[in-house]
Design a protein around this motif. Structure first.
Motif: not given
Length: 680
Positions: A16-24, A36-41
């Motif tokens: 339910v959070r907006p799309a995030g950016g890339d995580v290095t 990684v995907d959820i950390i981006s949010k």
């Protein structure tokens, strides 16, 4: 919070959070894509099923302020401070398996977890801690948990249930030598004072427990009791050093005594230079997971198999099916955790990737495999030391476990000691034996060590030996850069190449400086300097000088007209003489190969000494593929100059006996400094 809740709730929050950016992600680090995907949010989970790399990654992102919400078990309470403003407790009770009920967690544990928030100097200096109660009784307990001004009284510390390992440590440490002294020693501790303060009968009820543990040690062969004294046996001292249960030692000794001839066939075959050690890793991992360390035999378990490992019942296990007859625990189907766990660890040690490993046993994640690998490696390292001790040639038969009195059986078990130690290292690192050495590469800058993925990538590219990795030719350089994904980190390939150049040279030079300093105090400077510096014929002269310095008799075996003869016959005390061959290379980065290391076996047969123990002394060192190959040779020990110099210093300093020195040189495999007995 349950482990599964951390995964599920984190996924729901991220959805339910907006799309995030890339995580290095740091190069070479294996991080689960879902994490990684959820950390981006700005969301994460943290629990014991994360790999070490994943936990560190989450903690770094927390410290950087890149995560707003983390769903965690109590693993996040391990003394790490994060810029978090609030902690919400999903629950504050834990299931007590013995009492069969849910009960409140200790107040100290609750306050430790609550203390992760509201830290001075951080954005959320004033933290908020929330928990709920569903009844008046729970509300009363919850308020007590939340009362930071009130602390729980310290417990008694040592309890009779913990006397098992403690009694052996007390006796092995020569702190006491009879039952009465052991009891008095325990009665003088701070734990005893606390017990006396809360128990009107004092600690007299401890005495039967002390006697029970001493009787147990006698039954296991760890101590011998005379009229007024207790003597710790060689087995008991080795068990005390290892930290294992005596029952574990006997379990392995008896099992290896029975299975060692068959296990020897699993050692790599020197004729085809193969290093397929995965079957051996499975057998030893299975034996460890089924050992008393993971059960209540001889006292509470010291380690536990992660609960998901046996959960799906038995999985298809080609290792167990193929190796059924030589497994130490029988029947293997009777312990689901040991069978499934050993399958996971064998594939982990073979270099399988995350996806392949996590598909083997449903629901088991990489963090659980890594934790299990550390526990098994600890068990096997202790077992190797015990086997090394109780199979020593100088040990009287009366002092050995019954299973090892027969010389043939003892010799068969003895040749496995260094194999077990190396398999422990493989299982701990999750690497095939031929590339295990690469864990020692020092990159000098952070990160100092290559991660497992990068080491496996180098291996897949055919860059296995140090000489391969340090090669600067364009085609090799291209392979190295591709394996290390040098596009993302251009300097890494060069750092790894340089580290390979330094690998053996730096270790050798460091050891040399230490030995020179110690030798100066005991009149051995010239001998040690010559041993390190010499090559070819001068190396033989330096070795003669070392033997003279140590007052060890020897005779030359080679010379004019003696084609193919070994170099020396060395006699230590009254033990069978050692056939010794010296091998050296001119360049410090060059190393002795397998064929040169095993020449001494053929040479010993030429002079009619095919049954004698053989030693190859290498200067400056031996190729990393050799350790796994020489153990099957049975009577060959390969030793490098720096390790021999360490043993020589200990002999002269009086911390190593000649019998221990002989034991070190006659155990098949590579003689390492860490195999030398602890100083007296």
């Amino acid at each position: 919070m349950k482990v599964d809740d951390t995964f599920g709730l984190a996924k729901e929050a991220a959805a339910v959070r907006p799309a995030g950016g890339d995580v290095t992600i740091p190069p070479g680090i294996d991080i689960d894509r879902n994490l990684v995907d959820i950390i981006s949010k700005g969301v994460a989970y943290h629990n014991a099923e994360l790999s070490e790399a994943e936990r560190l990654f989450v903690e770094q992102k927390l410290a950087d302020g890149a995560i707003d919400i983390v769903f965690a078990t109590s693993t996040l309470a391990a003394g790490v401070n994060f810029p978090l403003g609030g902690a919400v407790f999903a629950g504050w009770k834990r299931w007590n398996f013995e009492r069969r009920l849910h009960e409140a967690i200790p107040r100290a544990e609750f306050q430790n977890m609550a203390g992760r928030v509201g830290r001075m100097g951080q954005q959320g200096e004033q933290g908020h801690v929330l928990l709920s109660a569903s009844s008046a009784e729970d509300l009363h307990t919850a308020k007590k948990l939340m009362d930071a001004a009130d602390q729980e009284a310290l417990g008694s510390g040592i309890t009779p249930e913990q006397f098992g390992p403690l009694v052996l440590q007390i006796l092995a440490g020569k702190l006491c030598n009879n039952r009465g002294q052991v009891f008095e020693f325990l009665a003088s501790t701070l734990s005893a004072s606390r017990e006396i303060n809360r128990n009107l009968s004092g600690v007299d009820h401890w005495r039967p427990h002390v006697d029970q543990q001493i009787d147990r040690l006698i039954a296991q062969g760890c101590v011998i009791e005379a009229v007024e004294s207790i003597t710790v046996t060689a087995l008991g001292e080795a068990v005390a050093r290892s930290g294992l249960k005596p029952e574990t030692a006997i379990y392995f000794i008896n099992g290896l005594a029975q299975k060692s001839p068959a296990l020897a066939k699993l050692l790599p075959d020197p004729t085809d230079r193969s290093l397929n050690e995965n079957d051996m890793a499975f057998v030893l991992a299975h034996a460890s997971l089924a050992s008393p360390e993971f059960t209540n035999a001889g006292g509470p378990a010291t380690r536990r198999i992660p609960w998901r490992v046996p959960a799906p019942n038995l999985v298809t296990n080609p290792y167990a099916q193929r190796l059924d007859k030589i497994l130490l625990f029988q029947p293997w189907m009777g312990n689901h955790g040991a069978a499934n766990g050993a399958l996971l660890l064998a594939e982990w040690a073979a270099g399988a990737n995350r996806q392949a490993i996590e598909e083997l046993v449903g629901g088991v994640r990489m963090g659980s495999v890594e934790a299990m690998a550390r526990d098994v490696a600890w068990v096997l390292t202790g077992v190797a030391e015990i086997i090394f001790t109780v199979t020593a040639p100088a040990l009287a038969d009366e002092a050995r476990p019954v299973a090892l009195v027969d010389p043939t059986t003892r010799s068969s078990v003895r040749r496995l000691a260094r194999t077990i130690r190396r398999q422990a290292a493989r299982i701990n690192a999750g690497l095939p034996g031929d590339i295990l050495w690469a864990t020692s590469l020092d990159l000098l800058e952070r990160p100092r060590r290559l991660p497992r993925n990068h080491i496996l990538s180098l291996r897949s590219a055919g860059l296995i030996r140090p000489i391969d990795i340090m090669n600067g030719l364009p085609d090799v350089d291209s392979k190295r850069r591709s394996a290390l994904d040098a596009i993302k980190n251009p300097a890494l390939a060069n750092r790894v190449r340089d580290a390979a150049k330094r690998w053996k040279i730096e270790d050798r030079n460091y050891a040399k400086s230490i030995h020179q300093r110690r030798a100066a105090a005991i009149g051995g400077s010239e001998v040690i300097n010559a041993l390190y510096a010499s090559r070819n014929h001068a190396f033989e002269t330096a070795f003669e000088a070392l033997l003279g310095y140590l007052a060890i008799p020897f005779q030359h075996l080679d010379g004019r007209g003696k084609i193919g003869h070994p170099d020396f016959l060395v006699t230590i005390e009254k033990f069978p003489s050692l056939v010794v061959e010296l091998k050296s290379k001119q360049a410090d980065h060059d190393m002795v190969n397998f064929n040169d290391a095993t020449d001494v076996l053929r040479a010993s047969e030429i002079i009619g000494m095919r049954e004698h123990p053989c030693v190859t002394l290498c200067n400056p060192g031996v190729e990393p593929s050799v350790p796994g190959l020489v153990e099957r040779c049975g009577r060959l020990c390969v030793v490098e100059v720096s390790d021999l110099a360490e043993a020589a210093m200990r002999l002269q300093e009086g911390t190593l006996s000649r019998a221990e020195f002989y034991n070190w040189l006659t155990t098949p495999g590579i003689a390492l400094r860490e195999d030398l007995p602890h100083g007296r």
